[in-house]
Structure formats: structure tokens, C-alpha cells
Design a protein around this motif. Structure first.
Motif, short mmCIF file in Angstrom:
data_model
loop_
_atom_site.label_atom_id
_atom_site.label_comp_id
_atom_site.label_asym_id
_atom_site.label_seq_id
_atom_site.Cartn_x
_atom_site.Cartn_y
_atom_site.Cartn_z
N ALA A 4 -1.96 4.15 6.59
CA ALA A 4 -3.47 4.27 6.92
C ALA A 4 -3.94 3.00 6.09
O ALA A 4 -4.93 2.16 6.73
N ASP A 5 -4.02 2.78 4.83
CA ASP A 5 -4.37 1.75 4.03
C ASP A 5 -3.82 0.38 4.66
O ASP A 5 -4.55 -0.59 4.39
N ALA A 6 -2.47 0.40 4.81
CA ALA A 6 -2.11 -0.93 5.29
C ALA A 6 -2.73 -1.33 6.68
O ALA A 6 -3.04 -2.63 6.76
N PHE A 39 0.78 -1.21 -0.11
CA PHE A 39 -0.14 -0.02 -0.03
C PHE A 39 0.77 1.29 -0.02
O PHE A 39 2.02 1.20 0.21
N ARG A 40 0.26 2.40 -0.56
CA ARG A 40 1.11 3.71 -0.65
C ARG A 40 1.12 4.28 0.66
O ARG A 40 1.82 5.33 0.87
N THR A 41 0.11 4.09 1.56
CA THR A 41 0.08 4.80 2.87
C THR A 41 0.08 3.77 4.15
O THR A 41 -0.64 2.71 3.83
N LYS A 101 -5.55 -0.64 7.71
CA LYS A 101 -6.84 -0.93 7.56
C LYS A 101 -7.05 -2.33 6.78
O LYS A 101 -7.84 -3.16 7.12
N ALA A 102 -6.34 -2.82 5.98
CA ALA A 102 -6.01 -4.06 5.31
C ALA A 102 -5.63 -5.18 6.36
O ALA A 102 -6.21 -6.13 6.57
N SER A 143 -3.84 -2.15 -7.67
CA SER A 143 -4.44 -1.49 -7.03
C SER A 143 -4.76 -0.27 -7.52
O SER A 143 -5.96 0.41 -7.52
#
Length: 225
Positions: free
Chosen positions: A154-156, A150-152, A158-159, A208
């Protein structure tokens, strides 16, 4: 005519011997950090194979011998009909079971390459790995398999929160240098239990982007003319 043999290279400083099921294992170097030879003892005419360090096969045997105590120490002098180990080290590539993953790959024309170039030659990414803790405690050992990139952060996160297994997040960088694209993970962040390749990271990031583009197109309303 007798062919000239290649000159011997460096020898491993230490050999540690174990048996694991029907395999005889000879670990090279301190704690087996230079790879392991394996021999299938119940197979007639079996020959030595070599598993380089940081490959999955090496990881399984290494954990069985040095972490999980599932392999038994062996004395090679008490074993019969054991073929001689290769005279050079590292051994010839023809007996390698698997090649270790490359740290760098040639220049790519993919989206990941272009994105890193546009970011100034370095792009921060976050990697999610998943660990089956039952396997860690009752199986062959600890394996943290790639799940996503992921690029952020936060996204990581969340996953990772959606994972059914035990997640681990690694901060990493994609770097372009000397016409090479490489994945750099801080040594303080990674362990040899982690299994992730540059290709997996690039495929996940590019997937993605493609998914976001597809969702954007599918969300457009048709305009009647």
C-alpha cells in the motif's frame, strides 16, 4: 627476466562489433550478455576498456546496439590501428570501467539487518522505480531508477501514485543467510532495465524509520514541571 603470464580463461563464444559516435564497441557473448569492450577511437594511444554486464555503462551501449538501433554494425577487419583485445576473458580488472553491483554484502550492524533477523531471516519489501519515458523513446534507452523502498504494498502504491515519472513496483525480499544480507528480486519481476542496489533499499528503509521516529518526537507535548 620475462614474467610468466597468467593462463587464459574462457573466451567469449561470440563477438558483435558496433560503432557508437567515437566509440568502437565489441560485445561479448550472445547478445552482448557477457559485457562489452569499448575503445575511444579519436584518442591517441587509447586502449580497450571493459564494461561488465548489468552496469549502467554496459546498459547504455547494449540498448544502443540491440534495442534502439542507434549503434552501427562494424567489421573489425576493415578498421585500421585497432589494438588487440585482451587474451583472457574476463579481462584483467584494471581495465574494468565499473564493477557490477554485488548481490550480497557482509553482515551489517544497521537497522535493516536487525529487522530481517527479527522477522525470521526474511523480510518482504516493495521497491518503486521511476522511468523517464521521454528518455526511453528519444534518449539513450530505458532506465528504471530507484525511487524508494517500503514495507507494505500500500505504501509503495501510494508513493508510485505521486511520481511525476512512470513508476514500476517490484516485490522483493531482504534475506539473511550464512551471515550475509542480500536483496532478492524474483526474476519474473525484474528486468535488466532496473537499477537498484541493496544499499539503496536499506538506506531508504532505515531513513523511513528515522523519519517516523523524528516525527513522533516532534509531536510530543512538553510537560511543565
Amino acid at each position: 627476466m620475462k614474467t610468466k603470464e597468467s593462463p587464459p580463461t574462457r573466451n567469449p563464444p561470440h563477438m558483435s562489433w558496433f560503432t557508437l559516435g567515437t566509440y568502437l564497441l565489441a560485445f561479448c557473448g550472445k547478445g552482448g550478455d557477457q559485457g562489452v569492450y569499448r575503445l575511444l577511437r579519436n584518442k591517441p594511444g587509447a586502449k580497450w576498456e571493459y564494461c561488465p554486464p548489468m552496469t549502467r555503462e554496459w546498459d547504455i551501449y547494449h540498448q544502443a546496439a540491440f534495442r534502439g538501433s542507434k549503434a552501427d554494425a562494424a567489421n573489425p577487419s576493415r578498421l585500421e590501428n585497432i589494438p588487440v583485445l585482451p587474451s583472457t576473458f574476463p579481462p584483467p580488472h584494471r581495465i574494468w570501467v565499473d564493477h557490477p553491483p554485488r548481490v550480497e554484502t557482509p553482515r551489517s550492524s544497521g537497522e535493516s539487518w536487525r529487522e530481517v533477523i527479527e522477522a525470521g531471516g526474511e523480510l518482504q519489501v516493495w521497491i518503486v522505480l521511476e522511468e523517464d519515458t521521454y528518455e526511453t523513446h528519444h534518449g539513450d534507452g530505458c532506465f528504471r531508477e530507484f525511487s524508494g523502498a517500503f514495507r507494505t504494498a500500500a505504501d509503495a502504491k501510494k508513493a508510485a501514485s505521486r511520481s511525476a515519472l512512470h513508476p514500476h513496483i517490484r516485490k522483493a525480499r531482504l534475506v539473511v543467510k550464512a551471515d550475509q544480507l542480500s536483496l532478492v528480486i524474483d526474476s519474473a519481476e525484474s528486468t535488466h532495465f532496473d537499477h537498484v542496489t541493496l544499499k539503496q533499499v536499506c538506506d531508504a528503509l532505515e531513513g523511513s524509520v528515522a523519519g517516523a521516529s523524528l516525527r513522533k518526537k516532534s509531536g510530543r507535548k512538553k510537560v511543565s514541571r
